[in-house]
Write a protein that holds these residues in place. Structure first.
Motif, short mmCIF file in Angstrom:
data_model
loop_
_atom_site.label_atom_id
_atom_site.label_comp_id
_atom_site.label_asym_id
_atom_site.label_seq_id
_atom_site.Cartn_x
_atom_site.Cartn_y
_atom_site.Cartn_z
N THR A 1 1.75 6.65 -7.16
CA THR A 1 0.54 7.33 -7.64
C THR A 1 0.37 8.74 -7.10
O THR A 1 -0.43 9.51 -7.63
CB THR A 1 -0.72 6.52 -7.27
OG1 THR A 1 -0.79 6.37 -5.84
CG2 THR A 1 -0.69 5.15 -7.94
N SER A 2 1.10 9.11 -6.06
CA SER A 2 0.89 10.40 -5.42
C SER A 2 1.69 11.51 -6.10
O SER A 2 2.86 11.33 -6.46
CB SER A 2 1.29 10.33 -3.93
OG SER A 2 1.23 11.60 -3.34
N GLU A 3 1.08 12.66 -6.21
CA GLU A 3 1.76 13.84 -6.74
C GLU A 3 2.86 14.31 -5.80
O GLU A 3 3.82 14.93 -6.24
CB GLU A 3 0.74 14.97 -6.95
CG GLU A 3 -0.08 14.84 -8.21
CD GLU A 3 0.78 14.98 -9.47
OE1 GLU A 3 1.59 15.93 -9.55
OE2 GLU A 3 0.66 14.11 -10.35
N ARG A 4 2.71 14.02 -4.52
CA ARG A 4 3.70 14.47 -3.54
C ARG A 4 5.05 13.80 -3.74
O ARG A 4 6.08 14.29 -3.28
CB ARG A 4 3.20 14.21 -2.12
CG ARG A 4 1.92 14.96 -1.78
CD ARG A 4 1.38 14.56 -0.42
NE ARG A 4 2.23 14.99 0.68
CZ ARG A 4 1.99 14.71 1.95
NH1 ARG A 4 0.94 13.97 2.29
NH2 ARG A 4 2.80 15.14 2.91
N ALA B 1 0.83 -1.21 0.00
CA ALA B 1 0.00 0.00 0.00
C ALA B 1 0.86 1.26 0.00
O ALA B 1 0.55 2.24 -0.69
CB ALA B 1 -0.93 -0.02 1.21
N GLN B 2 1.96 1.25 0.76
CA GLN B 2 2.84 2.42 0.78
C GLN B 2 3.52 2.62 -0.57
O GLN B 2 3.68 3.76 -1.03
CB GLN B 2 3.87 2.27 1.89
CG GLN B 2 3.29 2.42 3.28
CD GLN B 2 4.36 2.35 4.36
OE1 GLN B 2 4.48 3.21 5.20
NE2 GLN B 2 5.14 1.27 4.34
N PHE B 3 3.93 1.52 -1.20
CA PHE B 3 4.57 1.65 -2.51
C PHE B 3 3.57 2.16 -3.54
O PHE B 3 3.90 2.99 -4.39
CB PHE B 3 5.15 0.31 -2.95
CG PHE B 3 5.86 0.37 -4.27
CD1 PHE B 3 7.07 1.04 -4.39
CD2 PHE B 3 5.31 -0.21 -5.41
CE1 PHE B 3 7.73 1.11 -5.61
CE2 PHE B 3 5.96 -0.14 -6.63
CZ PHE B 3 7.17 0.53 -6.73
N TRP C 1 10.20 10.09 -6.92
CA TRP C 1 10.11 8.74 -7.49
C TRP C 1 9.90 8.87 -9.00
O TRP C 1 8.86 9.29 -9.47
CB TRP C 1 8.96 7.94 -6.88
CG TRP C 1 8.79 6.59 -7.55
CD1 TRP C 1 7.89 6.26 -8.51
CD2 TRP C 1 9.60 5.44 -7.34
NE1 TRP C 1 8.06 4.95 -8.91
CE2 TRP C 1 9.12 4.42 -8.20
CE3 TRP C 1 10.68 5.15 -6.49
CZ2 TRP C 1 9.68 3.15 -8.23
CZ3 TRP C 1 11.24 3.89 -6.55
CH2 TRP C 1 10.74 2.91 -7.41
N THR C 2 10.95 8.50 -9.74
CA THR C 2 10.90 8.62 -11.20
C THR C 2 10.91 7.26 -11.88
O THR C 2 11.17 7.17 -13.08
CB THR C 2 12.09 9.46 -11.69
OG1 THR C 2 13.32 8.88 -11.24
CG2 THR C 2 11.98 10.90 -11.17
#
Length: 430
Positions: free
Chosen positions: A247-250, A240-242, A255-256
């Motif tokens: 998916t998060s804009e933050r 869930a954290q990954f 993360w690229t």
């Protein structure tokens, strides 16, 4: 102050402003120290609360996963409680300390990279750490597979060792969940993104309790079922954290995607990760040593049952201090990165004081209810009396653990900052 990436510009700007004000107040020698300290404390609490509260929740809830598993096992019988204790605290805590300690290197490097606006390096460090921890998980899994002869060799009761081994077999998947979870957790903490992990842990705990009750009591899978559910819960948290990261804009700048660069600089990263693991491992392994010694006493089942209750409660409160440790590491790293040494030192003082007050209150509560604590985990007046007798020592342990992890964690952070500057430059080159 790390703001959390895109979508947090306002928050980041406000944090930078508060951080600058904090340093200015502490540097103003014309104002009496008491006034400066009171003003600075209010600002520090505003900066610390959004990080510390979710961090404490995350560590406490994750620890409750193990506690609830032992409760499920304990209500199957005293032998099952002793077996789950020996497996969870005698074997599993070894992997927990090692994995969490090695994963803490991500916190140091990501904190520096984030402060230096090298956002793309955070994802690289996350992947490097995961690769190393997965590799470390392989020999740990072999140790888990041979847990029964290892425990018997160490002098544990053959009956308890056999039951503990069944429990440990179900924890093998958890080793690799640790390898994924801790680097992800530190990656997010370095950006002051803590609340999503708290929500994920809370939701997972609800799922864990439901599955644990179903598997242990309804399906009758016993110790193996209890430990398999625990492993599954840790994998849910990691996955869930990954998913949040990708998916998060933050996390868009940090993360690229997967990169081959993660495989470069691994020897240097291993050296830094090993150094990061030493202190935390020493702090967690003494729990393991106590449990193993308890199994060598004349009445090993009673000793393990009573010590399990005390050590489980101590471990739960210890997670509060570890949560403050993580928050303090973020605050200290951000203030040092911003060139605010006074604010960094003051943050350590405030966090240590908060942790001490909370653990002192918990120690008082445990002393008041000393005669009833054991019934949470198992039935039996004999165990209850033994736990009651141990409670004064438990209270002392809680108070000491309220300050030691926070202070040692920040001294360890400072040591890593200075001792591994060359390693960081090498890693940054890749």
């Amino acid at each position: 102050m790390a703001g959390g990436g895109d979508g947090q510009g306002g928050t980041s700007s406000s944090s930078h402003e508060l951080s600058g004000r904090l340093e200015g107040i502490l540097a103003d020698r014309e104002v009496p120290w008491a006034r400066r300290a009171s003003k600075a404390a209010m600002i520090e609490l505003r900066l610390l609360a959004p990080i510390a509260a979710p961090a404490v929740v995350v560590y406490v809830l994750n620890n409750v996963l193990s506690i609830s598993t032992q409760i499920f096992s304990g209500h199957l019988g005293n032998l099952e409680l002793a077996a789950s204790s020996l497996g969870n605290n005698g074997i599993q805590v070894f992997a927990y300390g090692l994995m969490l300690g090695m994963g803490s290197a991500v916190e140091t490097l990501c904190g520096q990279a984030y402060g230096a606006h090298r956002y793309e390096m955070l994802g690289i460090y996350l992947q490097r750490s995961t690769i190393l921890l997965v590799a470390v998980g392989v020999p740990l899994s072999v140790m888990y597979a041979f847990s029964e002869p290892i425990l018997v060799f160490l002098g544990e009761s053959p009956e308890i060792a056999k039951a503990a081994a069944v429990f440990v077999y179900g924890l093998i998947p958890q080793v690799f969940a640790y390898a994924a979870n801790f680097p992800i957790q530190k990656f997010l903490q370095a950006q002051s993104i803590v609340a999503p992990s708290a929500y994920i842990s809370a939701a997972t705990l609800a799922v864990h309790l439901l599955l644990g009750w179903l598997v242990v009591y309804r399906l009758g899978m016993g110790l193996l079922g209890a430990s398999l559910v625990l492993s599954l819960s840790w994998w849910i948290i990691a996955a869930a954290q990954f998913l949040y990261i990708v998916t998060s804009e933050r996390c868009r700048r940090t993360w690229t995607g997967l990169s081959c660069r993660a495989f470069s600089g691994l020897p240097e990263f291993l050296k830094l990760s090993t150094a990061s693991a030493v202190m935390l491992c020493l702090e967690t392994w003494y729990f393991q040593i106590l449990i193993l010694i308890a199994g060598l006493l004349d009445n090993p089942q009673l000793a393990l049952d009573s010590l399990t209750v005390c050590m489980t409660l101590a471990g739960w409160v210890f997670m509060i201090s570890i949560g403050f440790n993580a928050a303090a590491s973020v605050r200290v790293g951000n203030e040092l990165g911003a060139g605010h040494p006074r604010a960094a030192a003051f943050s350590v003082v405030v966090v240590t004081a908060l942790s001490f007050v909370i653990t002192l209150a918990m120690a008082v509560v445990f002393l008041v209810f000393r005669d009833y604590l054991s019934y949470i985990f198992t039935e039996g007046e004999t165990v209850a009396r033994a736990v009651s007798d141990l409670c004064p020592l438990l209270a002392t342990t809680l108070i000491l653990n309220g300050i030691q992890p926070v202070l040692s964690g920040n001294m360890d952070w400072d040591a890593r900052w200075h001792m591994h500057a060359d390693a960081y430059l090498v890693l940054d080159h890749f």
